[in-house]
Scaffold this active site. Structure first.
Site, mmCIF file in Angstrom:
data_model
loop_
_atom_site.group_PDB
_atom_site.id
_atom_site.type_symbol
_atom_site.label_atom_id
_atom_site.label_comp_id
_atom_site.label_asym_id
_atom_site.label_seq_id
_atom_site.Cartn_x
_atom_site.Cartn_y
_atom_site.Cartn_z
ATOM 1 N N GLU A 191 2.228 0.396 4.065
ATOM 2 C CA GLU A 191 2.329 -0.898 4.740
ATOM 3 C C GLU A 191 2.125 -1.994 3.697
ATOM 4 O O GLU A 191 1.711 -1.724 2.579
ATOM 5 C CB GLU A 191 1.253 -1.033 5.826
ATOM 6 C CG GLU A 191 -0.170 -1.027 5.291
ATOM 7 C CD GLU A 191 -1.198 -1.524 6.305
ATOM 8 O OE1 GLU A 191 -0.804 -2.125 7.310
ATOM 9 O OE2 GLU A 191 -2.399 -1.332 6.054
ATOM 10 N N PHE A 234 -24.037 6.219 9.466
ATOM 11 C CA PHE A 234 -23.517 4.904 9.104
ATOM 12 C C PHE A 234 -23.454 3.933 10.289
ATOM 13 O O PHE A 234 -22.546 3.109 10.363
ATOM 14 C CB PHE A 234 -22.127 5.042 8.461
ATOM 15 C CG PHE A 234 -22.138 5.849 7.188
ATOM 16 C CD1 PHE A 234 -22.337 5.226 5.956
ATOM 17 C CD2 PHE A 234 -21.958 7.221 7.209
ATOM 18 C CE1 PHE A 234 -22.350 5.959 4.773
ATOM 19 C CE2 PHE A 234 -21.974 7.968 6.029
ATOM 20 C CZ PHE A 234 -22.166 7.329 4.815
ATOM 21 N N GLU A 253 0.825 -1.204 0.000
ATOM 22 C CA GLU A 253 0.000 0.000 0.000
ATOM 23 C C GLU A 253 0.860 1.254 0.000
ATOM 24 O O GLU A 253 1.840 1.339 0.737
ATOM 25 C CB GLU A 253 -0.910 0.020 1.238
ATOM 26 C CG GLU A 253 -1.927 -1.118 1.257
ATOM 27 C CD GLU A 253 -2.988 -0.951 2.348
ATOM 28 O OE1 GLU A 253 -4.094 -1.490 2.166
ATOM 29 O OE2 GLU A 253 -2.726 -0.286 3.367
HETATM 30 P P1 ADP Z 1 -8.539 -4.372 3.160
HETATM 31 O O1 ADP Z 1 -7.641 -3.424 2.494
HETATM 32 O O2 ADP Z 1 -8.433 -5.739 2.558
HETATM 33 O O3 ADP Z 1 -9.916 -3.862 3.286
HETATM 34 P P2 ADP Z 1 -8.550 -4.169 6.060
HETATM 35 O O4 ADP Z 1 -7.364 -3.936 6.955
HETATM 36 O O5 ADP Z 1 -9.564 -3.090 5.999
HETATM 37 O O6 ADP Z 1 -7.955 -4.491 4.629
HETATM 38 O O7 ADP Z 1 -9.232 -5.519 6.559
HETATM 39 C C1 ADP Z 1 -9.732 -6.508 5.693
HETATM 40 C C2 ADP Z 1 -11.064 -7.020 6.153
HETATM 41 O O8 ADP Z 1 -10.936 -7.855 7.248
HETATM 42 C C3 ADP Z 1 -12.019 -5.924 6.506
HETATM 43 O O9 ADP Z 1 -13.299 -6.229 6.023
HETATM 44 C C4 ADP Z 1 -11.965 -5.951 8.012
HETATM 45 O O10 ADP Z 1 -13.147 -5.459 8.584
HETATM 46 C C5 ADP Z 1 -11.769 -7.413 8.279
HETATM 47 N N1 ADP Z 1 -11.073 -7.650 9.493
HETATM 48 C C6 ADP Z 1 -9.986 -7.011 9.968
HETATM 49 N N2 ADP Z 1 -9.603 -7.516 11.140
HETATM 50 C C7 ADP Z 1 -10.458 -8.526 11.411
HETATM 51 C C8 ADP Z 1 -10.592 -9.471 12.475
HETATM 52 N N3 ADP Z 1 -9.757 -9.473 13.503
HETATM 53 N N4 ADP Z 1 -11.587 -10.357 12.423
HETATM 54 C C9 ADP Z 1 -12.436 -10.364 11.382
HETATM 55 N N5 ADP Z 1 -12.367 -9.533 10.353
HETATM 56 C C10 ADP Z 1 -11.404 -8.612 10.357
HETATM 57 P P1 ADP Z 2 -4.299 0.380 8.252
HETATM 58 O O1 ADP Z 2 -3.404 -0.695 8.777
HETATM 59 O O2 ADP Z 2 -5.284 0.827 9.243
HETATM 60 O O3 ADP Z 2 -4.861 0.020 6.914
HETATM 61 P P2 ADP Z 2 -2.617 2.310 6.818
HETATM 62 O O4 ADP Z 2 -1.263 2.717 7.220
HETATM 63 O O5 ADP Z 2 -2.739 1.438 5.628
HETATM 64 O O6 ADP Z 2 -3.323 1.651 8.078
HETATM 65 O O7 ADP Z 2 -3.466 3.638 6.599
HETATM 66 C C1 ADP Z 2 -4.859 3.617 6.381
HETATM 67 C C2 ADP Z 2 -5.263 4.855 5.603
HETATM 68 O O8 ADP Z 2 -4.897 6.058 6.289
HETATM 69 C C3 ADP Z 2 -4.608 4.971 4.252
HETATM 70 O O9 ADP Z 2 -5.353 4.317 3.260
HETATM 71 C C4 ADP Z 2 -4.568 6.466 4.028
HETATM 72 O O10 ADP Z 2 -5.808 6.887 3.509
HETATM 73 C C5 ADP Z 2 -4.427 7.044 5.401
HETATM 74 N N1 ADP Z 2 -3.019 7.392 5.731
HETATM 75 C C6 ADP Z 2 -2.148 6.632 6.412
HETATM 76 N N2 ADP Z 2 -0.972 7.259 6.562
HETATM 77 C C7 ADP Z 2 -1.075 8.463 5.962
HETATM 78 C C8 ADP Z 2 -0.203 9.586 5.777
HETATM 79 N N3 ADP Z 2 1.036 9.594 6.255
HETATM 80 N N4 ADP Z 2 -0.674 10.661 5.122
HETATM 81 C C9 ADP Z 2 -1.928 10.674 4.653
HETATM 82 N N5 ADP Z 2 -2.790 9.666 4.793
HETATM 83 C C10 ADP Z 2 -2.394 8.554 5.438
HETATM 84 MG MG MG Z 3 -3.897 -0.290 5.151
#
Ligand code: ADP
Ligand code: ADP
Ligand code: MG
Length: 665
Positions: free
Chosen positions: A288, A348, A275
């Site tokens: 990440e 929501f 990502e």
């Molecule tokens: P993605 O980019 O694939 O959406 P997310 O970090 O949002 O990545 O998580 C993927 C999916 O898994 C989401 O629908 C989230 O709600 C679900 N999810 C994350 N953690 C858990 C968990 N501990 N148990 C069940 N579902 C989870």
């Molecule tokens: P998660 O593990 O919750 O998915 P991420 O690091 O992938 O965490 O970040 C989730 C979202 O937060 C990203 O899709 C982006 O929209 C926003 N984000 C994270 N870091 C930054 C940053 N440094 N600047 C702007 N937006 C960010």
């Molecule tokens: Mg992420």
């Protein structure tokens, strides 16, 4: 190749994995909790094993029980899907020790990428551009302020162990850093049991763009191009697409090369996602890596023609990748919407209950477009409080972005769900939004374009005339049915003549001509509209042509009329004679009896905080209470100004749906 695999997940992703396994001739084993006895993924599998009570910790997250289920069923491999155990290195280890193949990357890669700090450090070493910031643990609020000042405001404060958008906040000043640091740290500790915090530059007007990678156990790694997932709410994805409207070929190449370099650096050997956050000038920075199949993987499948689940299974079985980078072709455009059980009109909040009606739009190819629905529910399914509120994914494909978006909008109008609240009206409004259509995206899109939440959009001008014309066509069809019933005994008068259409509170006078379908005239210099349709009373989707253009409306019968929805707009519609409409206008509007003086708990959940006390005056929009349900914290807000008379619930209490929380004076 495996003969039998177990799917350690539920819902749409379990079903999705089974579709491919079945096509490959592999037998499938489902696991399920007691809440999922009648779930589609159980019915779909060749065999199914109940692994425990509804809470995930006692079922879908119980590693020992799941490994037992593998042994019991003789499954040779296990696919974890996403969420649950998919990114737990301990589970991958446990599988290896039990002699079961984990369909995912090796545990070292999961470990290396499981932590935002460690993965950022590794990415920087592999030559990947990372977000400017301090690559280390921030120890205290004062250190946080100092580091933030060095980086320059605004900054992003994040939990190193974070996921799902939790424990993350923007700070625009030293004061906000100090406060945000403490709050992120306590959230991180309570959500992830790990309070390490990092601070990095906040990329302004950011876009989320990610690269799909695929590796095997022989050192081959390719990337399948990007997905853009900038349509987010509270840092969680809602709509995704491939390709990204932002990228040019050079940026795509550069991003792809970095993603492959990182995958290579960690010995990646499955499907995974790197990502990035990108700014509007196309500079991009590593965020990440997700070491699993991603929710939004179908958009990549539609533009590349590659089945990612099949690839994961093949590489897990030790096969070398049979695709090389230069043979990967991307064609057309794909858009995915996540259909959530939530109420878009009430901030929501998650919605639970039974799907009294659940009818998907027809899937498959028509012309150059494709509709795909990945769902984990059927009509009659129960959406419970225990799991994720996502019930389906609607994915559409077209030769270009505009056609994929049009197909998505039409498919949304054809999607019928009753019994719970869902976000389809919101998604439809989003698809119709000019800024979305122009591809001018950022992760702030929803917050900027829907600042006071989502309210159904009433049709106006030309759209209102199309709604009126369809309302007339529906009324005409109802009249024809009545004619069919009484026609045998006496002649039925022609439908043609003057009518008044009430769209909500708005009245549109029309002149109806009854030939070759329905011709609806409006006067006032507006062109008449010709409507033709084979719609029959009772059908929930009206489809026909409006001035020759194929059109689809959601049409739900209500008392004295129809609830119509189309192209992101919605309205109640009634067709009357002009005299009836004149009389209706004279009737006193019914007094609002729905004026509620009680705040009811909108879903079963846990009271985390109550923000008001007895006798306190509140303004519309003020937060009243925080309820946790379905892994989400939901702020309940005052709908109008008032005074709190009594507080009925207390912090820490588990409430059923509709339990009173507060009373207003
Ligand atoms: P993605 O980019 O694939 O959406 P997310 O970090 O949002 O990545 O998580 C993927 C999916 O898994 C989401 O629908 C989230 O709600 C679900 N999810 C994350 N953690 C858990 C968990 N501990 N148990 C069940 N579902 C989870
Ligand atoms: P998660 O593990 O919750 O998915 P991420 O690091 O992938 O965490 O970040 C989730 C979202 O937060 C990203 O899709 C982006 O929209 C926003 N984000 C994270 N870091 C930054 C940053 N440094 N600047 C702007 N937006 C960010
Ligand atoms: Mg992420």
């Amino acid at each position: 190749m495996f003969h039998k695999i177990l799917i350690a997940n539920r819902g749409e992703i379990a079903c999705r994995i089974m579709v491919t396994a079945r096509r490959m001739g592999i037998a499938t084993v489902a696991i399920y909790s007691q809440a999922d006895r009648r779930a589609p993924h159980v019915a779909m599998a060749d065999e199914a094993i109940c692994i425990g009570p509804p809470p995930a910790a006692q079922s879908y997250l119980d590693m020992a029980r799941i490994l037992d289920a593998c042994r019991e069923s003789g499954a040779q491999a296990v696919h974890p899907g996403y969420g649950f155990l998919s990114e737990r290195a301990a589970f991958a280890h446990g599988c290896a020790e039990a002699g079961i193949v984990f369909i995912g990357p090796n545990p070292r890669a999961i470990e290396a990428m499981g932590d935002k700090l460690a993965s950022k450090r590794l990415a920087a070493q592999a030559g990947v551009t990372t977000v400017p910031g301090h690559i280390g643990v921030v120890e205290s609020a004062s250190a946080a302020s100092r580091i933030a000042a060095e980086i320059g405001f605004p900054v992003m404060i994040k939990a190193s162990a974070g996921g799902g958008g939790k424990g993350m906040r923007i700070a625009r000043s030293a004061g906000e850093v100090a406060e945000g640091f403490e709050r992120s740290r306590s959230e991180a500790l309570s959500s992830f049991g790990d309070d390490r915090i990092l601070i990095e530059k906040y990329i302004e007007s950011p876009r989320h763009i990610e690269i799909q990678v695929l590796g095997d156990k022989h050192g081959n790694i390719v990337h399948l191009g990007e997905r853009e997932c900038s349509i987010q709410r509270r840092n969680q994805k809602v709509v995704e697409e491939a390709p990204s409207p932002l990228l040019d070929e050079a940026t795509r190449e550069a991003m792809g090369a970095q993603a492959v370099a990182l995958a290579r650096a960690v010995g990646y050997d499955s499907a995974g996602t790197v990502e990035f956050v990108a700014s509007q000038d196309r500079s991009f920075f590593f965020l990440e890596m997700n070491t699993r199949l991603q929710v939004e993987h179908p958009v990549t499948e539609l533009v590349t023609g590659i089945d990612l689940v099949e690839q994961m299974i093949c590489v897990a079985a030790g096969e070398p990748l049979d695709i090389t980078q230069d043979r990967i072709r991307r064609r057309g455009w794909a858009v995915e919407s996540r259909i959530y059980a939530e109420d878009p009109a009430r901030d929501f909040v998650p919605s639970t209950g039974r799907l009294a009606t659940y009818r998907e739009p027809p899937a498959g190819r028509s012309g150059e477009c494709v509709v795909r629905v990945d769902a984990g529910v059927v009509e009659g399914s129960e959406v419970s409080v225990f799991y994720d509120p996502m019930i389906a994914k609607l994915v559409t494909y077209g030769p270009d972005r505009a056609s994929a978006v049009t197909a998505q909008a039409e498919a949304l109008d054809r999607f019928v769900i009753d019994g719970i609240r869902h976000n389809i009206p919101f998604l439809a409004a989003l698809m119709a939004h000019p800024r979305w259509q122009e591809g001018r995206l950022s992760t702030g899109f929803i917050a900027e374009e829907f600042p006071s939440g989502f309210a159904p959009i009433a049709p106006r001008d030309a759209m209102a005339r199309r709604f009126a014309a369809v309302a007339v066509a529906i009324d005409w069809a109802l009249d024809r049915r009545r004619a069919g019933i009484v026609g045998a005994t006496r002649p039925h008068p022609s439908y043609a003549g003057e009518r008044a259409v009430l769209l909500g509170a708005e009245r549109i006078d029309v002149e109806v001509g009854d030939d070759e379908g329905v011709l609806v005239g409006f006067g006032g210099g507006h062109d008449a509209i010709r409507v033709a349709s084979r719609w029959r009373p009772g059908e929930r989707v009206w489809s026909g042509t409006i001035d020759g253009v194929p059109s689809v409306f959601a049409a739900r019968a209500i008392l004295n009329g129809y609830d119509l929805a189309h192209g992101g707009c919605g309205s109640r519609a009634r067709v009357l004679t002009r005299r009836q409409a004149d009389l209706a206008a004279l009737m006193l509007p019914r007094a609002e009896t729905g004026e509620t003086k009680v705040l009811l708990c909108p879903m079963p959940g846990l009271v985390k905080a109550i923000h008001v006390v007895e006798g306190q005056a509140v303004k519309a929009g003020d937060p009243l209470c925080l309820v946790e349900a379905m892994k989400m914290e939901n702020v309940l807000r005052a709908e109008r100004d008032g005074t709190v008379k009594s507080v009925e619930a207390s912090v820490g209490q588990s409430l059923p749906v509709d339990a009173p929380i507060l009373r207003f004076a």
